[in-house]
Enzyme design. Structure first.
Site, PDB file in Angstrom:
ATOM      1  N   HIS A 244       0.810  -1.226   0.000  1.00 51.70           N
ATOM      2  CA  HIS A 244       0.000   0.000   0.000  1.00 51.70           C
ATOM      3  C   HIS A 244       0.832   1.259   0.000  1.00 51.70           C
ATOM      4  CE1 HIS A 244      -3.024  -2.988   1.066  1.00 51.70           C
ATOM      5  NE2 HIS A 244      -3.751  -2.222   0.281  1.00 51.70           N
ATOM      6  N   CYS A 564      -9.153  -3.267 -10.677  1.00 51.50           N
ATOM      7  CA  CYS A 564      -8.714  -2.061  -9.976  1.00 51.50           C
ATOM      8  C   CYS A 564      -7.400  -2.293  -9.227  1.00 51.50           C
ATOM      9  CB  CYS A 564      -9.789  -1.551  -9.024  1.00 51.50           C
ATOM     10  SG  CYS A 564     -10.202  -2.738  -7.752  1.00 51.50           S
TER      11      CYS A 564
HETATM   12  C1  PEP Z   1      -6.266  -5.215  -4.592  1.00 53.46           C
HETATM   13  O1  PEP Z   1      -6.066  -6.006  -3.666  1.00 53.46           O
HETATM   14  O2  PEP Z   1      -5.924  -5.450  -5.783  1.00 53.46           O
HETATM   15  C2  PEP Z   1      -6.923  -3.925  -4.336  1.00 53.46           C
HETATM   16  C3  PEP Z   1      -7.231  -3.103  -5.313  1.00 53.46           C
HETATM   17  O3  PEP Z   1      -7.143  -3.596  -3.025  1.00 53.46           O
HETATM   18  P1  PEP Z   1      -5.996  -3.007  -2.064  1.00 53.46           P
HETATM   19  O4  PEP Z   1      -4.787  -2.759  -2.904  1.00 53.46           O
HETATM   20  O5  PEP Z   1      -6.529  -1.783  -1.437  1.00 53.46           O
HETATM   21  O6  PEP Z   1      -5.822  -4.126  -1.095  1.00 53.46           O
END
Ligand code: PEP
Ligand code: MG
Length: 633
Positions: A244, A564
């Site tokens: 993240h 996404c």
């Molecule tokens: C993912 O896991 O691909 C996603 C978009 O969610 P995050 O990156 O916030 O876990």
């Protein structure tokens, strides 16, 4: 040879300096000593090139900020005799955490040139030694139980006692060596106190404009505090490409290289550095020639960005006129202007965690409503997909801890624990408050609600029951809501969800495929972990098969499906995803123009042919060649 912390018998906390000194044994081994005496701190230092994981494109040239840490604040206090065990347990947790951090740093030394390894390894060994069954650790335990003081107080007092003994050692000892050993003890004490007080390892207050932030570890919550208009770049010792923190830095458009082995030892505050967020290099103390080359690269990068910006008003359409929907992910509100500039046609993933981060209390319904409403209004009629709180994994949220919703010390395996929808279905007040806020805000424009970390049908059914109940309650209270409730969709980000996609498609209104977690869970590779970063591969055939299965399940039901995860922001992966049938992508704002350029350069038929070829392959290296044009490293 024994060290200051090798004493088999703990010296009493009130031991005289002489007592501790005699128990401590002679001075520590020579390697660290040689390292210190060899170097003249005022001498100009040679250029040094380090390599890490490129996570956010761009070139940064600037002075280092952040190598110095703000001290953790310790409120000295006494404890009750009954609390001794609990306090000792806290201390043991901090010791284990510190050891883990140091072991990690040590494991990564292998990536460094040999001479750097020889410099750094003895220092880390010295720290590790002190964190073991040492004079320091025993002394702290004793202070907690005998003097009834908090663990932080005990660490501070014990490090002070040991360092003053070291400094009072007989004058024939080398003064620089004594200072160095005292500093090593202090450093270990600082690490323990930081872990005890949950104080971030770096502070960003006072970050001057144009500086490059260099630190050991940047947590997502820290990244959320950064001001992208001030920050030239970011480099860290720890981190992986799709963690993240990396996502945040990309979202902010800050050139960044994470997981740079040896960084902490190589840079000092004020050092000039060149960060190349494409090549993954960090050059410390660049020569005049390196600086000139970096300036050239920066100019070229800016030129490409300007060209890409000119695509903003052009449609995202393939050469055979297939319209592709390109949206942006939003992590923090400061991204809104970047999203507006990017040409994104909506927000495909609003990660609502930002509302809960860096605060002691939870945001109430009105506060959340306002935040969602202002984002929906800012998007001027384009859809905003709001994902409900996805706590867990590496996303630390103090407010949830301070309000007692989740424990202070999380599970050993948080990625497999109480994450996302699991927490919300347990903490229904938290869930209902957020749903109510989203529903109230949804009157301002097209909105969708997205559930994170779904793994089974029951979770979707329960969530929908709660969603509809909240809507009924709001309507009863006279709240104006859209006639038709915003669609309720789910993230497909676990192998369980992907393989149940046909069943889940009967319960959900849309799918958003989260390739970040999907890759992590499929390959059992922590997405934020430097040590296994090379194994993290969204192009692994297992991940692609799950993406294909989920996409086809959605398409059969004529249900909207998008990607996404970070894969959607990679222009080289877009043709493959289009070939699998996907037409909607959400990504960091900076990637929208690059992806649009890729979309406008291909025909759907070619994408389908590519996807067929790729899906016939079971060798990841061959897939890398087909998709990226380079073998998998
Ligand atoms: C993912 O896991 O691909 C996603 C978009 O969610 P995050 O990156 O916030 O876990
Ligand atoms: Mg996820």
């Amino acid at each position: 040879m024994s060290r200051i912390d090798d004493n088999p018998e703990p010296a009493p906390p009130d031991a005289t300096p002489a007592q501790i000194a005699s128990a401590a044994g002679p001075v520590p081994p020579a390697p660290v000593e040689r390292r210190r005496t060899r170097r003249d701190p005022s001498a100009p230092r040679p250029e040094r090139r380090l390599i890490g994981i490129p996570v956010s494109a761009g070139i940064a040239i600037g002075p280092v900020f952040g190598a110095a840490e703000a001290p953790a604040v310790v409120v000295r206090h006494k404890i009750q005799a009954a609390d001794t065990q609990a306090e000792t347990n806290r201390f043991e947790t901090a010791v284990a955490q510190s050891r883990k951090q140091l072991m990690k740093l040590k494991a990564r030394l292998g990536n460094l040139p040999e001479d750097s390894q020889a410099e750094i390894a003895p220092l880390l060994d010295a720290y590790l030694h002190m964190i073991g069954p040492s004079r320091l650790i025993r002394g702290v335990r004793k202070r907690i139980s005998d003097m009834l003081v908090s663990a932080e107080t005990a660490v501070q007092d014990e490090t002070d006692a040991i360092t003053s003994v070291i400094m009072a050692m007989p004058a024939e000892g080398d003064p620089a060596g004594r200072r160095r050993r005292a500093e090593e003890v202090r450093e270990v004490g600082r690490r323990l106190v930081r872990n005890l007080t949950h104080t971030p390892f770096r502070s960003f207050t006072g970050l001057p404009a144009g500086a490059v932030l260099a630190c050991e570890l940047l947590r997502p919550a820290d990244a959320a505090l950064l001001d992208p208009t001030k920050l030239a770049g970011c480099v860290t010792d720890e981190g992986g490409s799709d963690g993240h923190t990396a996502i945040m830095l990309r979202a902010l458009g800050v050139p960044a290289v994470l997981g740079v082995a040896g960084l902490g030892q190589a840079v000092r505050p004020g050092d000039m550095v060149v960060v190349d967020g494409v090549a993954g290099s960090v050059v410390v103390n660049p020569t005049v020639e390196t600086l000139a080359a970096a300036r050239k690269s920066l100019t070229a990068f800016t030129r490409v960005q300007t060209k890409l910006a000119s695509l903003r008003r052009l449609p995202a359409e393939t050469t055979d006129n297939e319209a592709i929907d390109l949206q942006a992910n939003l992590e923090i509100p400061v991204e809104l202007p970047l999203i507006a500039k990017s040409g994104a046609m909506g927000i495909g993933l609003l990660r609502s965690e930002f509302l809960f981060m860096n605060r002691e209390t939870l945001p109430n319904e009105d506060e959340q409503t306002e935040a969602y409403r202002s984002t929906i209004e800012a998007m001027g009629g384009h859809t905003v997909t709001i994902r409900v709180l996805d706590w867990g994994g590496e996303k630390d949220i103090e407010a949830l801890q301070s309000e007692g919703i989740v424990p202070e010390v999380t599970d050993d395996n948080p990625a497999l624990g109480l994450r996302g929808i699991r927490l919300l279905l347990r903490e229904t007040d938290l869930f209902e408050t957020q749903l109510a806020a989203i529903l109230r805000a949804s009157i301002a424009g097209p909105t969708r609600v997205l559930l994170p970390m779904v793994t089974n049908l029951a979770e979707v059914r329960q969530a929908r029951d709660i969603y509809e109940r909240v809507a009924r309650r709001l309507r009863r209270k006279g709240e104006r809501l859209p006639e038709k409730l915003p669609p309720l969709g789910i993230m497909i980000e676990t192998p369980g969800a992907a393989l149940s996609a046909d069943a889940l498609a009967l319960e959900a209104d849309f799918f958003a495929i989260g390739t970040n977690d999907l890759t992590m869970y499929t390959l059992a590779v922590d997405r934020g972990e430097t040590d296994v970063a090379a194994l993290y591969d969204p192009l692994h055939p297992a991940v692609l098969r799950l993406v294909q299965f989920a996409t086809e399940a959605a398409l059969r039901m004529r249900m909207p499906v998008s990607v996404c995860g970070e894969m959607a922001g990679n222009p080289r992966m877009i043709p493959l995803l289009m070939g699998l049938g996907l037409r909607s992508f959400s990504m960091n704002a900076a990637a929208v123009p690059r992806v649009k350029q890729a979309v406008r350069a291909v025909a759907i038929d070619d994408c389908v042919r590519l996807a067929r070829k790729v899906m016939e392959q079971s060798d990841p290296a061959r897939i890398h060649e087909l998709v990226l044009g380079t073998p998998h490293s």
